[in-house]
Write a protein that holds these residues in place. Structure first.
Motif, short mmCIF file in Angstrom:
data_model
loop_
_atom_site.label_atom_id
_atom_site.label_comp_id
_atom_site.label_asym_id
_atom_site.label_seq_id
_atom_site.Cartn_x
_atom_site.Cartn_y
_atom_site.Cartn_z
N GLU A 45 0.83 -1.20 0.00
CA GLU A 45 0.00 0.00 0.00
C GLU A 45 0.86 1.25 0.00
O GLU A 45 1.88 1.32 0.69
N LEU A 46 0.44 2.25 -0.78
CA LEU A 46 1.05 3.57 -0.75
C LEU A 46 0.26 4.43 0.23
O LEU A 46 -0.94 4.66 0.05
N VAL A 47 0.95 4.92 1.26
CA VAL A 47 0.33 5.76 2.28
C VAL A 47 0.84 7.19 2.11
O VAL A 47 2.06 7.41 2.08
N VAL A 48 -0.09 8.14 2.00
CA VAL A 48 0.26 9.54 1.79
C VAL A 48 -0.42 10.37 2.87
O VAL A 48 -1.62 10.24 3.11
N GLU A 49 0.35 11.24 3.53
CA GLU A 49 -0.18 12.07 4.62
C GLU A 49 0.40 13.47 4.53
O GLU A 49 1.61 13.63 4.36
N GLN A 50 -0.46 14.48 4.67
CA GLN A 50 0.03 15.85 4.67
C GLN A 50 0.63 16.16 6.04
O GLN A 50 -0.01 15.96 7.07
N THR A 51 1.85 16.70 6.03
CA THR A 51 2.55 17.00 7.28
C THR A 51 2.69 18.50 7.51
O THR A 51 2.96 18.92 8.64
N ALA A 52 2.53 19.31 6.48
CA ALA A 52 2.65 20.76 6.56
C ALA A 52 2.03 21.32 5.29
O ALA A 52 1.76 20.57 4.34
N PRO A 53 1.77 22.63 5.23
CA PRO A 53 1.22 23.20 4.00
C PRO A 53 2.12 22.88 2.80
O PRO A 53 3.32 23.16 2.81
N GLY A 54 1.52 22.22 1.80
CA GLY A 54 2.26 21.89 0.60
C GLY A 54 3.30 20.81 0.77
O GLY A 54 4.18 20.66 -0.08
N ALA A 57 4.11 13.46 3.29
CA ALA A 57 4.95 12.32 3.65
C ALA A 57 4.41 11.10 2.93
O ALA A 57 3.19 10.86 2.91
N VAL A 58 5.29 10.32 2.32
CA VAL A 58 4.87 9.14 1.55
C VAL A 58 5.64 7.92 2.04
O VAL A 58 6.80 8.01 2.43
N GLU A 59 4.97 6.78 1.99
CA GLU A 59 5.60 5.54 2.42
C GLU A 59 4.89 4.37 1.75
O GLU A 59 3.67 4.37 1.61
N VAL A 60 5.67 3.39 1.31
CA VAL A 60 5.11 2.16 0.76
C VAL A 60 5.26 1.07 1.81
O VAL A 60 6.37 0.78 2.28
N ALA A 95 18.08 7.77 -2.76
CA ALA A 95 19.26 6.94 -3.01
C ALA A 95 19.26 5.66 -2.19
O ALA A 95 19.81 4.64 -2.62
N GLN A 96 18.66 5.68 -0.99
CA GLN A 96 18.72 4.50 -0.13
C GLN A 96 17.56 4.51 0.84
O GLN A 96 16.90 5.53 1.05
N ASP A 97 17.34 3.34 1.45
CA ASP A 97 16.30 3.23 2.48
C ASP A 97 16.64 4.11 3.67
O ASP A 97 17.80 4.44 3.92
N GLY A 98 15.61 4.51 4.41
CA GLY A 98 15.83 5.17 5.68
C GLY A 98 15.71 6.67 5.66
O GLY A 98 15.64 7.29 6.72
N GLU A 99 15.70 7.29 4.49
CA GLU A 99 15.53 8.74 4.44
C GLU A 99 14.05 9.09 4.63
O GLU A 99 13.16 8.31 4.34
N ASN A 100 13.80 10.31 5.13
CA ASN A 100 12.42 10.78 5.20
C ASN A 100 11.90 11.00 3.79
O ASN A 100 12.55 11.65 2.97
N ARG A 101 10.75 10.48 3.51
CA ARG A 101 10.15 10.62 2.19
C ARG A 101 9.12 11.73 2.25
O ARG A 101 7.97 11.51 2.61
N GLU A 102 9.54 12.96 1.94
CA GLU A 102 8.63 14.10 1.91
C GLU A 102 8.69 14.76 0.55
O GLU A 102 9.76 14.90 -0.05
N LEU A 103 7.52 15.18 0.07
CA LEU A 103 7.39 15.76 -1.26
C LEU A 103 6.75 17.13 -1.16
O LEU A 103 5.81 17.33 -0.39
N ALA A 104 7.23 18.08 -1.95
CA ALA A 104 6.59 19.39 -2.08
C ALA A 104 5.56 19.32 -3.20
O ALA A 104 5.83 18.78 -4.28
N THR A 105 4.36 19.84 -2.94
CA THR A 105 3.28 19.76 -3.92
C THR A 105 2.51 21.08 -3.98
O THR A 105 2.53 21.87 -3.03
N PRO A 106 1.81 21.31 -5.08
CA PRO A 106 0.91 22.46 -5.13
C PRO A 106 -0.35 22.17 -4.32
O PRO A 106 -0.61 21.02 -3.94
N PRO A 107 -1.17 23.19 -4.04
CA PRO A 107 -2.43 22.94 -3.35
C PRO A 107 -3.46 22.34 -4.29
O PRO A 107 -3.33 22.41 -5.52
N GLY A 108 -4.49 21.74 -3.71
CA GLY A 108 -5.57 21.17 -4.50
C GLY A 108 -5.44 19.67 -4.63
O GLY A 108 -4.77 19.00 -3.84
#
Length: 237
Positions: A45-54, A57-60, A95-108
């Protein structure tokens, strides 16, 4: 779902629904492509959660637990993002396991696609999830609705699913090839990717399967003059 296979050397005729037959090695283990239409396959499962505006956090996960990944396209795990209007694209590869997986996105309304190769199989897993994001607008990206994209120093001309550079390609391979193509379809956010074949010294050609007709955003990534270039095209197939 209508499956269209676009071959190396496809011409502009392909943009109007003509079917091109070609060998397509982009799906790794020969399975029918899923186009990342589902957030969950079996216990993965792909789990996606908003952690801050825009910020997302993503995790498989597998059965609710974190996974380790084998190398896929020269990286551990890949995440692709677009929005409902196809006005934004990003591809973040870790590059490797263990890093925080955070993405910047537009609103909407935002679509996130994950590509991974879980240790223990399968060798290619693709999942997608849609979320509503709160935040401030991001800077406008350089996206063309024409056949020519430019950043002022380099022009890329789209000829069907060939992309021709205004100067000879002089970069290194990225993501297992000279160039990497990502495609999102509007409406259902179906996703596809392909690896380039270099024709001559200035043309990237692609063979891939697409889910059918529609409005698409194509992101062509390659290295030129020591920098990563992302040429973005919107078109109707």
């Amino acid at each position: 779902m209508v499956l269209i296979v676009l071959g190396v050397g496809a011409t502009l005729g392909g943009l109007y629904g003509q079917i091109f037959l070609a060998e397509d090695e982009g799906h790794h283990d020969g399975r029918t492509p899923t186009f990342a239409l589902q957030p969950q396959v079996g216990s993965d499962e792909l789990v996606v959660e908003q952690t801050a505006p825009g910020r997302l956090a993503v995790e498989v996960l597998r059965a609710g637990q974190a996974m380790q990944f084998d190398t896929l396209h020269d990286r551990s795990d890949h995440y692709f993002v677009t929005d409902a209007g196809l006005t934004f694209f990003s591809h973040v590869a870790f590059a490797q396991d263990g890093e925080n997986r955070e993405l910047a996105t537009p609103p909407g309304e935002v679509r996130v696609v994950a590509q991974v190769a879980p240790t223990g199989g399968p060798d290619f897993l693709e999942l997608g999830a849609t979320v509503d994001v709160e935040g401030d607008p991001l800077d406008e990206q350089n996206i063309t609705d024409d056949d020519a994209w430019t950043d002022g120093s380099l022009t890329v001309t789209r000829q069907g699913f060939d992309f021709v550079l205004s100067a000879p390609w002089n970069g290194n391979d990225i993501y297992d090839g000279p160039a990497f193509l990502s495609l999102f379809r509007a409406d259902d956010f179906a996703f596809a990717h392909a690896h380039a074949e270099l024709v001559g010294n200035d043309r990237f050609s692609f063979a891939t399967a697409l889910p059918g007709l529609g409005d698409y955003l194509a992101a062509l990534e390659f290295e030129q003059d020591g920098r990563l270039v992302t040429a973005l095209f919107r078109f109707t197939l």
